[in-house]
Design an enzyme around this catalytic site. Structure first.
Site, mmCIF file in Angstrom:
data_model
loop_
_atom_site.group_PDB
_atom_site.id
_atom_site.type_symbol
_atom_site.label_atom_id
_atom_site.label_comp_id
_atom_site.label_asym_id
_atom_site.label_seq_id
_atom_site.Cartn_x
_atom_site.Cartn_y
_atom_site.Cartn_z
ATOM 1 N N GLY A 1 55.538 -62.281 52.905
ATOM 2 C CA GLY A 1 55.240 -62.657 54.286
ATOM 3 C C GLY A 1 56.265 -63.555 54.954
ATOM 4 O O GLY A 1 56.430 -63.522 56.166
ATOM 5 N N ASP B 1 51.246 -59.090 57.086
ATOM 6 C CA ASP B 1 50.819 -57.699 56.911
ATOM 7 C C ASP B 1 49.311 -57.534 56.890
ATOM 8 O O ASP B 1 48.558 -58.490 56.668
ATOM 9 C CB ASP B 1 51.346 -57.192 55.576
ATOM 10 C CG ASP B 1 50.555 -57.791 54.406
ATOM 11 O OD1 ASP B 1 50.489 -59.038 54.308
ATOM 12 O OD2 ASP B 1 49.976 -57.024 53.619
ATOM 13 N N ASP C 1 46.460 -71.200 54.997
ATOM 14 C CA ASP C 1 45.048 -70.910 55.288
ATOM 15 C C ASP C 1 44.172 -71.829 54.438
ATOM 16 O O ASP C 1 43.832 -72.934 54.848
ATOM 17 C CB ASP C 1 44.800 -69.412 55.024
ATOM 18 C CG ASP C 1 43.406 -68.964 55.414
ATOM 19 O OD1 ASP C 1 42.612 -69.808 55.841
ATOM 20 O OD2 ASP C 1 43.095 -67.772 55.285
ATOM 21 N N ARG D 1 54.395 -55.545 59.169
ATOM 22 C CA ARG D 1 55.326 -56.683 59.012
ATOM 23 C C ARG D 1 56.461 -56.611 60.029
ATOM 24 O O ARG D 1 57.059 -57.615 60.385
ATOM 25 C CB ARG D 1 55.934 -56.693 57.607
ATOM 26 C CG ARG D 1 54.932 -56.933 56.481
ATOM 27 C CD ARG D 1 55.670 -57.206 55.192
ATOM 28 N NE ARG D 1 54.829 -57.079 54.015
ATOM 29 C CZ ARG D 1 54.030 -58.032 53.549
ATOM 30 N NH1 ARG D 1 53.972 -59.191 54.158
ATOM 31 N NH2 ARG D 1 53.308 -57.831 52.468
ATOM 32 N N LYS E 1 46.125 -72.201 59.916
ATOM 33 C CA LYS E 1 44.830 -71.789 60.471
ATOM 34 C C LYS E 1 43.910 -72.985 60.600
ATOM 35 O O LYS E 1 43.751 -73.763 59.658
ATOM 36 C CB LYS E 1 44.170 -70.760 59.549
ATOM 37 C CG LYS E 1 44.582 -69.358 59.874
ATOM 38 C CD LYS E 1 43.681 -68.337 59.211
ATOM 39 C CE LYS E 1 44.312 -66.973 59.391
ATOM 40 N NZ LYS E 1 43.616 -65.920 58.666
ATOM 41 N N ASP F 1 54.539 -68.075 55.389
ATOM 42 C CA ASP F 1 54.174 -67.560 56.710
ATOM 43 C C ASP F 1 52.976 -68.298 57.282
ATOM 44 O O ASP F 1 52.968 -68.717 58.430
ATOM 45 C CB ASP F 1 53.910 -66.037 56.650
ATOM 46 C CG ASP F 1 52.942 -65.640 55.534
ATOM 47 O OD1 ASP F 1 52.459 -66.515 54.802
ATOM 48 O OD2 ASP F 1 52.675 -64.431 55.395
ATOM 49 N N PHE G 1 42.505 -63.148 61.739
ATOM 50 C CA PHE G 1 43.476 -62.464 60.893
ATOM 51 C C PHE G 1 44.610 -61.951 61.769
ATOM 52 O O PHE G 1 44.382 -61.214 62.724
ATOM 53 C CB PHE G 1 42.826 -61.316 60.126
ATOM 54 C CG PHE G 1 43.719 -60.799 59.045
ATOM 55 C CD1 PHE G 1 43.815 -61.467 57.831
ATOM 56 C CD2 PHE G 1 44.506 -59.675 59.260
ATOM 57 C CE1 PHE G 1 44.673 -61.008 56.844
ATOM 58 C CE2 PHE G 1 45.370 -59.216 58.272
ATOM 59 C CZ PHE G 1 45.443 -59.887 57.063
ATOM 60 N N VAL G 2 45.824 -62.383 61.439
ATOM 61 C CA VAL G 2 46.972 -61.998 62.266
ATOM 62 C C VAL G 2 47.993 -61.223 61.446
ATOM 63 O O VAL G 2 48.096 -61.403 60.225
ATOM 64 C CB VAL G 2 47.645 -63.242 62.899
ATOM 65 C CG1 VAL G 2 46.740 -63.890 63.918
ATOM 66 C CG2 VAL G 2 48.076 -64.253 61.833
#
Ligand code: XMP
Length: 182
Positions: free
Chosen positions: A48, A163, A107, A169, A135, A104, A156-157
């Site tokens: 990511g 991805d 969370d 991606r 997040k 990336d 969720f991004v």
């Protein structure tokens, strides 16, 4: 791919601007905390972080190395229920070096915790963490990273390296997906 997009959360121009500002802050901090002979190593967490890393390093005029690290997550329905473990080799000889872990998205914090613990065992001169996004989840304590690009809602991004099932991606913007695409 375009018709799977629900909403653009961050347009490519906004991302570029934020990456520049994070990059310049890191460059300034490295200037202040390391000397010319010090070794700097960036540790991106695959896969990511690759797009973010590629843009970020171009704001760092230092002599530096990159040591990639891969994390496997064992399937859980939510990111909270996912178990993780390192996959493959860990960058070695980090003793006395300035290490910056790049991911990336932050969370639950499991990934950065695991990676930071393993790197600390090698006694680096310093260890910093850098994430493009963090997040924000209601009723959950705010997690810390040294550099954070965006604080985002609990959605969720994908895109800009992130991805869903290894797709998306290559989207230049950070977006949410329509429920039918998930
Ligand atoms: P933790 O919970 O360990 O999560 O802090 C970090 C890793 O979880 C994945 N992740 C996401 N990936 N869209 C994604 O594409 C998301 O919204 C998302 N949230 C968490 C990601 O692999 C990250 O490195």
């Amino acid at each position: 791919m375009q018709h799977d997009i629900e909403r653009v959360l961050y347009h490519r121009d906004e991302i570029a601007e934020r990456v520049r500002s994070v990059g310049e802050r890191i460059a300034k901090d490295l200037e202040a905390s390391s000397s010319l002979s010090d070794e700097i190593i960036l540790v991106p967490i695959l896969t990511g972080a690759i797009v973010f890393l590629a843009d970020l390093i171009r704001y760092l005029p230092h002599k530096l190395r990159i040591g990639v690290l891969s994390v496997r997550s064992y399937d859980g329905r939510t990111t909270e229920s996912k178990d993780i473990a390192l996959r493959g080799d860990i960058p070695q000889n980090l003793q006395g070096k300035h290490v910056i872990v790049v991911d990336d998205i932050l969370d639950t914090g499991k990934t950065l915790n695991l990676v930071s613990t393993i790197i600390r065992e090698q006694n680096p001169a310093s260890l910093r963490t850098c994430v493009l996004m963090r997040k924000i989840v209601e009723d959950r304590p705010l997690l810390a990273a040294d550099y954070i690009g965006f604080d985002i809602p609990n959605e969720f991004v994908v895109g800009y390296g992130l991805d869903y099932d290894d797709y998306y991606r290559n989207l230049p913007d950070i977006v949410t997906l329509r429920p039918e695409a998930l």
